[in-house]
Design an enzyme around this catalytic site. Structure first.
Site, PDB file in Angstrom:
ATOM      1  N   GLU A 155     -26.515 -19.556  -2.994  1.00  0.00           N
ATOM      2  CA  GLU A 155     -25.055 -19.666  -2.970  1.00  0.00           C
ATOM      3  C   GLU A 155     -24.530 -19.533  -1.536  1.00  0.00           C
ATOM      4  O   GLU A 155     -23.730 -18.630  -1.219  1.00  0.00           O
ATOM      5  CB  GLU A 155     -24.417 -18.623  -3.878  1.00  0.00           C
ATOM      6  CG  GLU A 155     -24.688 -18.884  -5.345  1.00  0.00           C
ATOM      7  CD  GLU A 155     -23.797 -18.084  -6.276  1.00  0.00           C
ATOM      8  OE1 GLU A 155     -23.181 -17.095  -5.829  1.00  0.00           O
ATOM      9  OE2 GLU A 155     -23.714 -18.441  -7.461  1.00  0.00           O
ATOM     10  N   GLU A 174     -27.640 -21.412 -12.411  1.00  0.00           N
ATOM     11  CA  GLU A 174     -27.258 -20.059 -12.843  1.00  0.00           C
ATOM     12  C   GLU A 174     -26.059 -20.126 -13.757  1.00  0.00           C
ATOM     13  O   GLU A 174     -25.074 -20.812 -13.459  1.00  0.00           O
ATOM     14  CB  GLU A 174     -26.815 -19.210 -11.641  1.00  0.00           C
ATOM     15  CG  GLU A 174     -27.879 -18.581 -10.819  1.00  0.00           C
ATOM     16  CD  GLU A 174     -27.249 -17.669  -9.761  1.00  0.00           C
ATOM     17  OE1 GLU A 174     -26.237 -17.012 -10.041  1.00  0.00           O
ATOM     18  OE2 GLU A 174     -27.771 -17.652  -8.640  1.00  0.00           O
TER      19      GLU A 174
HETATM   20  C1  GAL Z   1     -24.301 -15.344  -8.522  1.00  0.00           C
HETATM   21  C2  GAL Z   1     -25.461 -14.959  -7.620  1.00  0.00           C
HETATM   22  C3  GAL Z   1     -26.510 -14.166  -8.376  1.00  0.00           C
HETATM   23  C4  GAL Z   1     -25.871 -13.104  -9.217  1.00  0.00           C
HETATM   24  C5  GAL Z   1     -24.881 -13.747 -10.142  1.00  0.00           C
HETATM   25  C6  GAL Z   1     -24.239 -12.773 -11.100  1.00  0.00           C
HETATM   26  O1  GAL Z   1     -23.163 -15.616  -7.785  1.00  0.00           O
HETATM   27  O2  GAL Z   1     -26.058 -16.099  -7.061  1.00  0.00           O
HETATM   28  O3  GAL Z   1     -27.401 -13.604  -7.442  1.00  0.00           O
HETATM   29  O4  GAL Z   1     -25.243 -12.189  -8.397  1.00  0.00           O
HETATM   30  O5  GAL Z   1     -23.884 -14.346  -9.395  1.00  0.00           O
HETATM   31  O6  GAL Z   1     -23.241 -13.354 -11.877  1.00  0.00           O
END
Ligand code: GAL
Length: 690
Positions: free
Chosen positions: A161, A319
């Site tokens: 990110e 994710e």
């Molecule tokens: C994302 C991040 C992850 C984790 C996740 C939790 O933004 O890439 O490492 O923190 O959020 O929702």
């Protein structure tokens, strides 16, 4: 060790079975090794075939400047290979170890008030730090050398990110880099910079490059043109990190695809992702739904944008949360069936992968209450059983992988315009590009249309309908590209307060909307922002719709008025207009902020008037998206977000439950079907009546 290679994207590997990717972030360094075997066993049980490893592992891999500890990662990679699980290996550069910032405090990012961020959270580095660049590339180099030919390696995951927290740094090193960037942009001419920033306003004129600062905290709003350049610069700095890491990886492992996970909502607004995608082999996206009931329209928007950035090709959902997040004020759990519906919203829209944050729920650290595929309660929980069931579902959809989405229209999203609009000093400072983009996207999606969310630089000519909800800032080339759609016989719909400023955020003179006056056949004489408690009734759309927040005094110059404002100060004035171009071309203008019903009514009319195939209309709660394989197989993903059964006219086999259907297919309340076969775009009632 199993030596089979598992490559991503699967469909590019000739002769291999297709596969929908399923898994999540895996952080074994946070656990005792005794837990890893159980992880691998349960991953296999859940059907996991892809994990992202090493995202925050820098301090575990390089605990001191001259100490490298790869042994644990070797064992994790071997374990994954032994279990047939592919690894999306992170370059591990997302967060620096504390020795880096202790030895080199200048690595730390600085906010606009001059506060230096501290080690102790994550992603505290400045994107302009040369020390960070050097140290991170050394790590990337070692990762590539060590794991480049490991059988588990499927994909490189650059950083994590990028810019999620540290997009804008205002420190001294960033200031120097900003000056260098500006010198290049303005051909080393300080005069050109003064013109671009119109620095005679408020006595800001610069005589020397050294005088220029990033837009640090000021009493008043800073120079908007300076802000815009700083945002461009900041995005470019992050892209430079992506490029630098990718270059190291490509040299060492030319055959391994490279991605970085983009944030297609929230903080992702700070990055000009449309300028990054050339550096990626596959687009991947992170998306965490807002904690509201019926959040699926937002998931659909973010998925349609991922596909737009991928130029229509399959992409990866890298994710999302399998349940609740932990960083919002209230973090609701998913309701029954929601996980499946949410996940298939992304699959329907072109994702070939479903990955979560994260595999095993953390017991410590800031994210210890964030949901995971394997919850704190272990495998004997409904949450894990849902994950196992999802793994089975995705395995049944394997043949879907590689197919492409059939879109009906394009929605234009310009990152620069988004930045420029959502800041101060406008006639109405509550206008939200985000809300407008979502509202227009939703109105079309509710009608059954499948929408590609694309940058203005996309090939717009391939769409019969192009909608431009909010394009406050536009350069001449993009304005011309949009106008060409109507001139070439297509339909364009442009929203209010678009085409107002050029790429420097300078107002286009001679009457609004300067960039689109000829295209739209009108002139906006006066903006008419509405007070918070004011609304205006609309006439001509066939609904009891209203405008809120924004209206305009419009003088037509060739356009026909299609809807008017019925009451208020501007009663009788145009609200929606249409300018014809040639035999079939049309340019519509929506000169007020319409509510959802009015937008829906307008798009229904536009689709019908232009003779565009009316998409499937049953209930807006039933989403239907079609993906087509290279062999011509058609897969219709049907998601019923309502509490009642929905029926469509279709024949085929449901990949999820193997059921065969002839004539009609019922999608039970809250259910999902993935139908291979044919589907009529007509609503059931129309077909049975006919
Ligand atoms: C994302 C991040 C992850 C984790 C996740 C939790 O933004 O890439 O490492 O923190 O959020 O929702």
């Amino acid at each position: 060790m199993d030596d089979r290679w598992i490559r991503w994207p699967q469909q590019t590997t000739a002769g291999r079975d297709r596969l929908v990717g399923f898994g999540g972030d895996y952080n074994p360094e946070q656990w005792d090794e005794s837990v890893w075997r159980e992880d691998a066993r349960l991953m296999v049980e859940a059907g996991v075939n892809l994990v992202t490893v090493g995202v925050f592992a820098w301090s575990a891999l390089q605990p001191a400047p001259d100490r490298w500890e790869f042994g644990w990662l070797d064992r994790v990679m071997d374990l994954m290979a032994d279990h047939g699980i592919a690894v999306d290996l992170a370059t591990a550069t997302a967060s620096t170890p504390s020795w880096v910032t202790t030895l080199h405090p200048d690595v730390l990012a600085v906010d606009r008030f001059g506060h230096t961020m501290a080690q102790g959270g994550r992603q505290a580095w400045s994107p302009s730090s040369r020390v960070y660049r050097r140290l991170s590339l050394e790590l990337v180099h070692r990762m590539a050398e060590r794991y480049g030919s490991h059988p588990a390696l499927a994909l490189w995951h650059v950083s994590n990110e990028l810019g999620g927290h540290n997009a804008h740094c205002y420190g001294e090193e960033a200031a120097r880099a900003f000056r260098t960037w500006l010198r290049e942009r303005y051909g080393d001419s300080i005069q050109r910079l003064n013109d671009a920033w119109q620095t005679l306003v408020w006595s800001q004129r610069y005589a020397d490059w050294e005088e220029i600062q990033p837009p640090r905290a000021t009493f008043t709003d800073p120079n908007p043109s300076q802000l815009l350049d700083f945002e461009r610069f900041s995005s470019d700095q992050l892209r430079a990190q992506l490029r630098a890491e990718a270059a190291v990886l490509r040299r060492a492992t030319p055959d391994i695809p490279i991605t970085t996970n983009l944030i297609l909502f929230d903080a992702g607004k700070r990055m000009a992702y449309s300028t990054w995608t050339d550096d990626l082999d596959i687009v991947s996206s992170d998306h965490y739904l807002q904690p509201v009931r019926d959040a699926h329209p937002e998931a659909e928007f973010s998925a349609d944008r991922a596909r737009g950035l991928a130029d229509g090709r399959p992409w990866m959902l890298m994710e999302t949360a399998p349940g609740q997040t932990s960083w919002r004020r209230v973090n609701p759990a998913k309701r029954s069936g929601q996980l499946r519906r949410d996940v298939f919203s992304y699959i329907a829209r072109g994702s070939d992968t479903v990955c979560f944050f994260q595999w095993r729920a953390a017991r410590a650290g800031a994210e210890r209450f964030h949901s995971a595929m394997l919850p704190h309660g272990g495998p004997d929980t409904d949450a894990f059983r849902d994950v196992v069931a999802l793994g089975r579902d995705l395995a049944r959809c394997a043949e879907l992988a590689g197919s492409v989405v059939e879109a009906d229209c394009a929605l234009v999203l310009s990152e620069e315009s988004w930045w420029a609009l959502e800041r101060a000093d406008h006639p109405h400072n509550g206008l939200s590009a985000t809300e407008t983009l979502l509202a227009w996207h939703r109105a079309l999606t509710d009608l059954g249309a499948t929408v590609d969310v694309v940058p203005p630089t996309a090939d717009l000519g391939r769409y019969p309908l192009v909608v431009v909800p909010q394009l406050y800032l536009v350069d001449d080339a993009d304005a011309e590209r949009i106008a060409a759609v109507a001139r070439d016989g297509g339909t364009v719909v442009i929203g209010s307060f678009s085409g107002i400023v050029d790429e420097f955020d300078h107002v286009r003179l001679g009457g609004y909307p300067g960039a689109f006056r000829d295209l739209l056949g009108l002139r906006v004489e006066q903006f008419w922002p509405l007070l918070d408690d004011e609304t205006v009734v609309l006439d001509g759309l066939g609904t009891d719709g209203r405008a809120r927040r924004w209206a305009e005094v419009i003088a037509t110059e060739g356009a026909r008025v299609e809807a008017t404002l019925l009451d208020g100060d501007l009663a009788g004035g145009p609200a929606v207009t249409r300018m014809r171009h040639g035999e079939t071309g049309s340019a519509w203008y929506v000169g007020a902020e319409l509510d959802g019903d009015s937008l829906g009514a307008l798009f229904r009319r536009i689709l019908a008037d232009q003779g565009l195939a009316l998409p499937l209309v049953s209930s807006p709660a039933l989403r239907v998206v079609t993906r087509v394989s290279t062999d011509g197989d058609r897969f219709h993903v049907l998601i019923n977000h309502s509490g009642v059964d929905e029926t469509v006219v279709a024949d085929g086999t449901d990949l999820l439950d193997g059921s065969s259907h002839a004539g009609t297919v019922t999608v039970p309340a809250g259910a999902v079907r993935v139908l291979r076969g044919s589907l009529s775009r007509e609503p059931l009632a129309a077909v049975t009546a006919g």
